[in-house]
Motif scaffolding. Structure first.
Motif, mmCIF file in Angstrom:
data_model
loop_
_atom_site.group_PDB
_atom_site.id
_atom_site.type_symbol
_atom_site.label_atom_id
_atom_site.label_comp_id
_atom_site.label_asym_id
_atom_site.label_seq_id
_atom_site.Cartn_x
_atom_site.Cartn_y
_atom_site.Cartn_z
ATOM 1 N N ALA A 43 -11.368 6.559 9.242
ATOM 2 C CA ALA A 43 -10.882 5.930 10.465
ATOM 3 C C ALA A 43 -9.475 6.394 10.816
ATOM 4 O O ALA A 43 -9.061 6.294 11.968
ATOM 5 C CB ALA A 43 -10.907 4.413 10.319
ATOM 6 N N GLY A 44 -8.765 6.893 9.839
ATOM 7 C CA GLY A 44 -7.363 7.239 10.076
ATOM 8 C C GLY A 44 -6.539 5.976 10.236
ATOM 9 O O GLY A 44 -5.664 5.883 11.084
ATOM 10 N N LEU A 45 -6.812 4.998 9.413
ATOM 11 C CA LEU A 45 -6.117 3.721 9.450
ATOM 12 C C LEU A 45 -5.454 3.511 8.091
ATOM 13 O O LEU A 45 -6.128 3.589 7.071
ATOM 14 C CB LEU A 45 -7.115 2.604 9.749
ATOM 15 C CG LEU A 45 -6.576 1.265 10.178
ATOM 16 C CD1 LEU A 45 -5.724 1.391 11.441
ATOM 17 C CD2 LEU A 45 -7.727 0.294 10.440
ATOM 18 N N ALA A 46 -4.149 3.278 8.101
ATOM 19 C CA ALA A 46 -3.382 3.178 6.856
ATOM 20 C C ALA A 46 -3.625 4.423 5.998
ATOM 21 O O ALA A 46 -3.827 4.339 4.787
ATOM 22 C CB ALA A 46 -3.711 1.901 6.098
ATOM 23 N N THR A 47 -3.604 5.567 6.638
ATOM 24 C CA THR A 47 -3.922 6.827 5.973
ATOM 25 C C THR A 47 -3.052 7.068 4.752
ATOM 26 O O THR A 47 -3.544 7.477 3.693
ATOM 27 C CB THR A 47 -3.776 8.003 6.956
ATOM 28 O OG1 THR A 47 -4.673 7.802 8.041
ATOM 29 C CG2 THR A 47 -4.072 9.327 6.293
ATOM 30 N N ARG A 48 -1.756 6.845 4.889
ATOM 31 C CA ARG A 48 -0.845 7.109 3.763
ATOM 32 C C ARG A 48 -1.162 6.218 2.563
ATOM 33 O O ARG A 48 -1.160 6.682 1.419
ATOM 34 C CB ARG A 48 0.594 6.935 4.227
ATOM 35 C CG ARG A 48 1.070 8.053 5.113
ATOM 36 C CD ARG A 48 2.520 7.808 5.562
ATOM 37 N NE ARG A 48 3.089 8.994 6.133
ATOM 38 C CZ ARG A 48 3.185 9.226 7.444
ATOM 39 N NH1 ARG A 48 2.741 8.327 8.313
ATOM 40 N NH2 ARG A 48 3.721 10.341 7.875
ATOM 41 N N LEU A 49 -1.427 4.943 2.810
ATOM 42 C CA LEU A 49 -1.759 4.028 1.711
ATOM 43 C C LEU A 49 -3.108 4.385 1.085
ATOM 44 O O LEU A 49 -3.249 4.369 -0.141
ATOM 45 C CB LEU A 49 -1.770 2.586 2.207
ATOM 46 C CG LEU A 49 -0.410 2.000 2.556
ATOM 47 C CD1 LEU A 49 -0.567 0.602 3.144
ATOM 48 C CD2 LEU A 49 0.489 1.966 1.333
ATOM 49 N N ALA A 50 -4.091 4.698 1.918
ATOM 50 C CA ALA A 50 -5.400 5.096 1.398
ATOM 51 C C ALA A 50 -5.287 6.367 0.557
ATOM 52 O O ALA A 50 -5.859 6.461 -0.531
ATOM 53 C CB ALA A 50 -6.386 5.297 2.552
ATOM 54 N N ALA A 51 -4.538 7.333 1.062
ATOM 55 C CA ALA A 51 -4.361 8.591 0.322
ATOM 56 C C ALA A 51 -3.615 8.348 -0.987
ATOM 57 O O ALA A 51 -3.945 8.962 -2.014
ATOM 58 C CB ALA A 51 -3.617 9.608 1.184
ATOM 59 N N LEU A 52 -2.640 7.455 -0.972
ATOM 60 C CA LEU A 52 -1.913 7.137 -2.210
ATOM 61 C C LEU A 52 -2.859 6.521 -3.239
ATOM 62 O O LEU A 52 -2.836 6.895 -4.417
ATOM 63 C CB LEU A 52 -0.741 6.202 -1.917
ATOM 64 C CG LEU A 52 0.069 5.755 -3.127
ATOM 65 C CD1 LEU A 52 0.718 6.951 -3.826
ATOM 66 C CD2 LEU A 52 1.119 4.737 -2.706
ATOM 67 N N GLY A 53 -3.693 5.581 -2.805
ATOM 68 C CA GLY A 53 -4.654 4.979 -3.726
ATOM 69 C C GLY A 53 -5.610 6.004 -4.312
ATOM 70 O O GLY A 53 -5.882 6.006 -5.513
ATOM 71 N N LEU A 54 -6.103 6.906 -3.481
ATOM 72 C CA LEU A 54 -7.019 7.941 -3.972
ATOM 73 C C LEU A 54 -6.305 8.969 -4.840
ATOM 74 O O LEU A 54 -6.899 9.511 -5.774
ATOM 75 C CB LEU A 54 -7.735 8.611 -2.803
ATOM 76 C CG LEU A 54 -8.716 7.700 -2.050
ATOM 77 C CD1 LEU A 54 -9.252 8.395 -0.807
ATOM 78 C CD2 LEU A 54 -9.854 7.258 -2.957
ATOM 79 N N LEU A 55 -5.028 9.218 -4.557
ATOM 80 C CA LEU A 55 -4.254 10.124 -5.416
ATOM 81 C C LEU A 55 -4.069 9.512 -6.805
ATOM 82 O O LEU A 55 -4.227 10.200 -7.824
ATOM 83 C CB LEU A 55 -2.895 10.439 -4.783
ATOM 84 C CG LEU A 55 -1.977 11.345 -5.598
ATOM 85 C CD1 LEU A 55 -2.622 12.707 -5.839
ATOM 86 C CD2 LEU A 55 -0.639 11.522 -4.880
ATOM 87 N N ILE A 56 -3.777 8.236 -6.857
ATOM 88 C CA ILE A 56 -3.643 7.556 -8.159
ATOM 89 C C ILE A 56 -4.973 7.615 -8.904
ATOM 90 O O ILE A 56 -5.015 7.921 -10.109
ATOM 91 C CB ILE A 56 -3.161 6.105 -7.970
ATOM 92 C CG1 ILE A 56 -1.712 6.113 -7.483
ATOM 93 C CG2 ILE A 56 -3.308 5.303 -9.264
ATOM 94 C CD1 ILE A 56 -1.208 4.778 -6.990
ATOM 95 N N MET A 57 -6.074 7.362 -8.196
ATOM 96 C CA MET A 57 -7.394 7.447 -8.821
ATOM 97 C C MET A 57 -7.656 8.865 -9.341
ATOM 98 O O MET A 57 -8.162 9.049 -10.451
ATOM 99 C CB MET A 57 -8.476 7.039 -7.826
ATOM 100 C CG MET A 57 -9.871 7.088 -8.396
ATOM 101 S SD MET A 57 -11.113 6.572 -7.214
ATOM 102 C CE MET A 57 -10.905 4.811 -7.312
ATOM 103 N N THR A 58 -7.303 9.863 -8.543
ATOM 104 C CA THR A 58 -7.487 11.259 -8.945
ATOM 105 C C THR A 58 -6.682 11.572 -10.206
ATOM 106 O O THR A 58 -7.175 12.242 -11.122
ATOM 107 C CB THR A 58 -7.074 12.204 -7.797
ATOM 108 O OG1 THR A 58 -7.916 11.942 -6.674
ATOM 109 C CG2 THR A 58 -7.194 13.664 -8.195
ATOM 110 N N LEU A 59 -5.454 11.096 -10.257
ATOM 111 C CA LEU A 59 -4.615 11.343 -11.435
ATOM 112 C C LEU A 59 -5.177 10.663 -12.679
ATOM 113 O O LEU A 59 -5.125 11.228 -13.778
ATOM 114 C CB LEU A 59 -3.183 10.887 -11.168
ATOM 115 C CG LEU A 59 -2.439 11.672 -10.088
ATOM 116 C CD1 LEU A 59 -1.073 11.049 -9.805
ATOM 117 C CD2 LEU A 59 -2.300 13.135 -10.462
#
Length: 166
Positions: free
Chosen positions: A91-107
């Motif tokens: 959706a492109g909603l809260a993109t930065r927060l969503a990407a941060l959560g997925l980055l933490i999951m990826t790490l």
């Protein structure tokens, strides 16, 4: 001028400046689409009907075996995060927060589960970091909301988020 000098002059004098003036909005949308698909499809493998599949609990207990968190809690959190954060990316909603959560999951996945998959995880991390730094771009709901709020691209520097009061 030699042909090599002409080539370098064209490349550095014309092509590079022209490319730097192009918008990243389509690239950001593509990153959101692809990364959202990766994590959404992963979430789909964890569910059966409207609940978490038994195989998911088995994997979190025996294969993933994360330290410091119970396998049951990890299974629920990972599934919820993959579904919700990928939908936010799409959706492109809260993109930065969503990407941060997925980055933490990826790490976490890279560190504790599949350290040999560093190339794949590195590509995900680089794309997620780009979304954290640049946001969702103008092809996103957050962009539309910012425009409605009167904080479109014209009033923002590249470093500002539309939710800033600046």
């Amino acid at each position: 001028m030699t042909p090599m000098t002409n080539l370098l002059d064209t490349y550095y004098g014309r092509l590079c400046p022209w490319l730097e003036r192009r918008s990243l909005d389509l690239v950001l949308a593509l990153m959101r689409l692809i990364l959202g698909a990766v994590f959404f499809l992963s979430a789909l493998t964890k569910v059966e009907g409207f609940g978490i599949a038994d195989s998911t609990f088995f994997l979190f207990e025996h294969e993933y075996a994360l330290p410091l968190i119970s396998p049951v809690l990890a299974a629920y959190l990972a599934t919820l995060a993959e579904f919700s954060l990928s939908l936010l990316l799409w959706a492109g909603l809260a993109t930065r927060l969503a990407a941060l959560g997925l980055l933490i999951m990826t790490l976490v996945i890279q560190t504790f589960v599949y350290p040999e998959a560093w190339v794949t995880h590195g590509l995900w991390a680089a794309s997620l970091a780009t979304l954290i730094l640049r946001g969702g771009g103008c092809l996103s709901l957050e962009w539309l909301l910012c425009r409605m709020k009167g904080k479109g691209r014209e009033s923002m520097t590249p470093q500002q988020d539309c939710v800033d009061d600046a």
